[in-house]
Motif scaffolding. Structure first.
Motif, PDB file in Angstrom:
ATOM      1  N   ALA A 291      33.199  45.700  26.524  1.00 52.09           N
ATOM      2  CA  ALA A 291      32.727  46.365  27.736  1.00 52.09           C
ATOM      3  C   ALA A 291      33.900  46.530  28.705  1.00 52.09           C
ATOM      4  O   ALA A 291      34.984  45.990  28.494  1.00 52.09           O
ATOM      5  N   GLY A 292      33.641  47.275  29.766  1.00 50.39           N
ATOM      6  CA  GLY A 292      34.677  47.499  30.762  1.00 50.39           C
ATOM      7  C   GLY A 292      34.069  47.737  32.124  1.00 50.39           C
ATOM      8  O   GLY A 292      32.863  47.987  32.256  1.00 50.39           O
ATOM      9  N   GLY A 293      34.905  47.675  33.143  1.00 48.20           N
ATOM     10  CA  GLY A 293      34.402  47.890  34.495  1.00 48.20           C
ATOM     11  C   GLY A 293      35.518  48.220  35.458  1.00 48.20           C
ATOM     12  O   GLY A 293      36.705  48.178  35.115  1.00 48.20           O
ATOM     13  N   PHE A 294      35.122  48.533  36.681  1.00 49.78           N
ATOM     14  CA  PHE A 294      36.094  48.901  37.713  1.00 49.78           C
ATOM     15  C   PHE A 294      35.595  48.436  39.069  1.00 49.78           C
ATOM     16  O   PHE A 294      34.410  48.576  39.394  1.00 49.78           O
ATOM     17  N   ILE A 295      36.514  47.861  39.859  1.00 54.71           N
ATOM     18  CA  ILE A 295      36.204  47.399  41.204  1.00 54.71           C
ATOM     19  C   ILE A 295      37.097  48.140  42.193  1.00 54.71           C
ATOM     20  O   ILE A 295      38.329  48.010  42.139  1.00 54.71           O
ATOM     21  N   PRO A 296      36.536  48.934  43.091  1.00 59.85           N
ATOM     22  CA  PRO A 296      37.362  49.596  44.111  1.00 59.85           C
ATOM     23  C   PRO A 296      38.071  48.558  44.979  1.00 59.85           C
ATOM     24  O   PRO A 296      37.453  47.588  45.421  1.00 59.85           O
ATOM     25  N   PHE A 297      39.362  48.764  45.215  1.00 63.14           N
ATOM     26  CA  PHE A 297      40.117  47.777  45.991  1.00 63.14           C
ATOM     27  C   PHE A 297      41.426  48.392  46.466  1.00 63.14           C
ATOM     28  O   PHE A 297      42.130  49.051  45.702  1.00 63.14           O
ATOM     29  N   ASP A 298      41.778  48.164  47.732  1.00 65.71           N
ATOM     30  CA  ASP A 298      43.059  48.648  48.263  1.00 65.71           C
ATOM     31  C   ASP A 298      43.678  47.638  49.213  1.00 65.71           C
ATOM     32  O   ASP A 298      44.440  47.994  50.112  1.00 65.71           O
ATOM     33  N   GLY A 299      43.360  46.363  49.003  1.00 68.02           N
ATOM     34  CA  GLY A 299      43.847  45.322  49.898  1.00 68.02           C
ATOM     35  C   GLY A 299      45.218  44.794  49.531  1.00 68.02           C
ATOM     36  O   GLY A 299      45.866  45.282  48.603  1.00 68.02           O
ATOM     37  N   ASN A 300      45.659  43.758  50.260  1.00 64.84           N
ATOM     38  CA  ASN A 300      46.969  43.161  50.024  1.00 64.84           C
ATOM     39  C   ASN A 300      46.887  42.074  48.948  1.00 64.84           C
ATOM     40  O   ASN A 300      45.819  41.825  48.377  1.00 64.84           O
ATOM     41  N   GLN A 302      47.062  38.798  49.097  1.00 63.84           N
ATOM     42  CA  GLN A 302      46.191  37.661  49.384  1.00 63.84           C
ATOM     43  C   GLN A 302      44.724  38.036  49.185  1.00 63.84           C
ATOM     44  O   GLN A 302      43.934  37.251  48.634  1.00 63.84           O
ATOM     45  N   GLU A 303      44.380  39.231  49.619  1.00 63.94           N
ATOM     46  CA  GLU A 303      43.000  39.696  49.434  1.00 63.94           C
ATOM     47  C   GLU A 303      42.677  39.889  47.953  1.00 63.94           C
ATOM     48  O   GLU A 303      41.559  39.616  47.514  1.00 63.94           O
ATOM     49  N   LYS A 304      43.674  40.327  47.190  1.00 63.09           N
ATOM     50  CA  LYS A 304      43.463  40.463  45.742  1.00 63.09           C
ATOM     51  C   LYS A 304      43.219  39.103  45.103  1.00 63.09           C
ATOM     52  O   LYS A 304      42.337  38.950  44.254  1.00 63.09           O
ATOM     53  N   ALA A 305      44.018  38.101  45.498  1.00 62.74           N
ATOM     54  CA  ALA A 305      43.844  36.756  44.952  1.00 62.74           C
ATOM     55  C   ALA A 305      42.447  36.223  45.239  1.00 62.74           C
ATOM     56  O   ALA A 305      41.803  35.606  44.382  1.00 62.74           O
ATOM     57  N   THR A 306      41.962  36.473  46.449  1.00 58.10           N
ATOM     58  CA  THR A 306      40.608  36.044  46.820  1.00 58.10           C
ATOM     59  C   THR A 306      39.559  36.769  45.989  1.00 58.10           C
ATOM     60  O   THR A 306      38.584  36.171  45.513  1.00 58.10           O
ATOM     61  N   LEU A 307      39.772  38.082  45.782  1.00 53.68           N
ATOM     62  CA  LEU A 307      38.841  38.871  44.976  1.00 53.68           C
ATOM     63  C   LEU A 307      38.813  38.375  43.532  1.00 53.68           C
ATOM     64  O   LEU A 307      37.740  38.244  42.938  1.00 53.68           O
ATOM     65  N   LEU A 308      39.985  38.082  42.965  1.00 52.55           N
ATOM     66  CA  LEU A 308      40.035  37.621  41.581  1.00 52.55           C
ATOM     67  C   LEU A 308      39.338  36.267  41.422  1.00 52.55           C
ATOM     68  O   LEU A 308      38.681  36.015  40.407  1.00 52.55           O
ATOM     69  N   ASP A 309      39.470  35.403  42.416  1.00 51.55           N
ATOM     70  CA  ASP A 309      38.748  34.129  42.376  1.00 51.55           C
ATOM     71  C   ASP A 309      37.239  34.360  42.392  1.00 51.55           C
ATOM     72  O   ASP A 309      36.478  33.682  41.692  1.00 51.55           O
ATOM     73  N   ASP A 310      36.823  35.335  43.195  1.00 50.64           N
ATOM     74  CA  ASP A 310      35.399  35.683  43.258  1.00 50.64           C
ATOM     75  C   ASP A 310      34.927  36.224  41.912  1.00 50.64           C
ATOM     76  O   ASP A 310      33.836  35.881  41.439  1.00 50.64           O
TER      77      ASP A 310
END
Length: 326
Positions: A291-300, A302-310
């Protein structure tokens, strides 16, 4: 009436567009190419189009060798109109891996689970089939349309790639179509394409995956950097670890984060897991094993690290819940 006959009945124009999913793979390209040939034999001209780019060397080589002409939808913006008829191949409207272009999506041919989001004039959606190219090959045989070597080779390669050489999601029809195309297929080209899947720069992505991999019980996560063209291959690569039965790999792209997921054995359905895990932050879906997916994101960063943890927390929670229910 065959599916091809039913499909042709729903086309009202002498020219149509055949759209694949974004960043098309060999299955999508071969399927679109085969359908283009079938329509041409019935008097309907078709233009093949896609969004993104053909980013794998072997896929680009397939296009080059077969002489397949595909246009990027960005180059068609001034050409397309609302009245143009569009056939979706190896994708469905509303999914995260296909852009909604100008035109009327009248027909859908796909082997992924039906998202039930759109009513087409005609649809042939069969998630039990391993490759969309199998369905197009069946159109040739059930209508007694002869294949030349290029068509047979392209469709064969598409089937082999999407079923991982008949080891993943394969059906009896996939095997039957490969058997029936065998004599017309150029296996020297197939061998060359299958042995030329990596560029030197792809090794960097594998290196990043190995250095970043995290395993929680039997669930692996890996970050492979930006704009990786071999994300699906690396997801398969991670699943080869004996400690892993569920693999999640992600790569940053323009506008967001792309994910590739693999599942094997008694692990939960990959398509269902990613759909639930990304609910509210992105979109995802697919088959039980891939399967595959996509998450819209344009942050910095630190915000990416937080998103990946989520993301990790979401996947672990969904998988644990699904396992507890089963």
């Amino acid at each position: 009436m065959t599916n091809l006959d039913k499909l042709l009945e729903k086309i009202n124009r002498e020219h149509v567009y055949i759209q694949t999913h974004n960043f098309p793979d060999p299955d999508a390209i071969a399927s679109a190419y085969g359908l283009q040939r079938l329509l041409g034999l019935r008097g309907v001209h078709a233009t093949l189009c896609y969004k993104g780019k053909i980013d794998r060397y072997s896929t680009g080589k397939l296009v080059e060798i077969m002489g397949i002409e595909l246009l990027n939808v960005d180059d068609l913006e001034k050409v397309l109109s609302d009245e143009d008829e569009v056939i979706l191949v190896d994708a469905q409207k509303g999914n995260s891996n296909i852009i909604d272009i100008t035109g009327d999506e009248i027909i859908c041919i796909d082997h992924h689970p039906d998202n039930d989001l759109f009513d087409y004039r005609f649809s042939d959606i069969r998630p039990e089939i391993g490759a969309c190219a199998t369905m197009i090959a069946q159109y040739f045989f059930e209508n007694n349309v002869a294949m030349d070597t290029r068509i047979a080779t392209a469709l064969t390669y598409g089937i082999r790639i999407d079923t991982s050489n008949l080891t993943r999601g394969v059906s009896r029809l996939d095997i039957e179509m490969l058997y029936r195309m065998y004599d017309d297929c150029d296996y020297n080209i197939i061998s060359m394409l299958e042995n030329s899947v990596l560029c030197f720069e792809d090794l960097t992505a594998y290196s990043k995956a190995i250095s970043s991999i995290e395993v929680y019980n039997d669930i692996s996560f890996a970050d492979i950097g930006r704009d990786c063209p071999v994300i699906a291959d690396i997801s398969d690569f991670m699943l080869a670890l004996k400690e892993v039965t569920f693999s999640i790999v992600y790569s940053t792209k323009e506008g967001g984060i792309k994910l590739s997921v693999r599942s094997e054995g008694m692990a939960p359905d990959a398509g269902k897991v990613i759909a639930r895990a990304l609910e509210g932050i992105g979109n995802g879906g697919g088959h039980a094993s891939m399967a595959g997916g996509f998450i819209p994101f344009d942050g910095n960063a630190q915000e990416k690290a937080t998103l990946l943890d989520d993301i990790k927390g979401r996947f672990i929670a969904v998988i644990q819940e699904m396992r507890s229910i089963s």
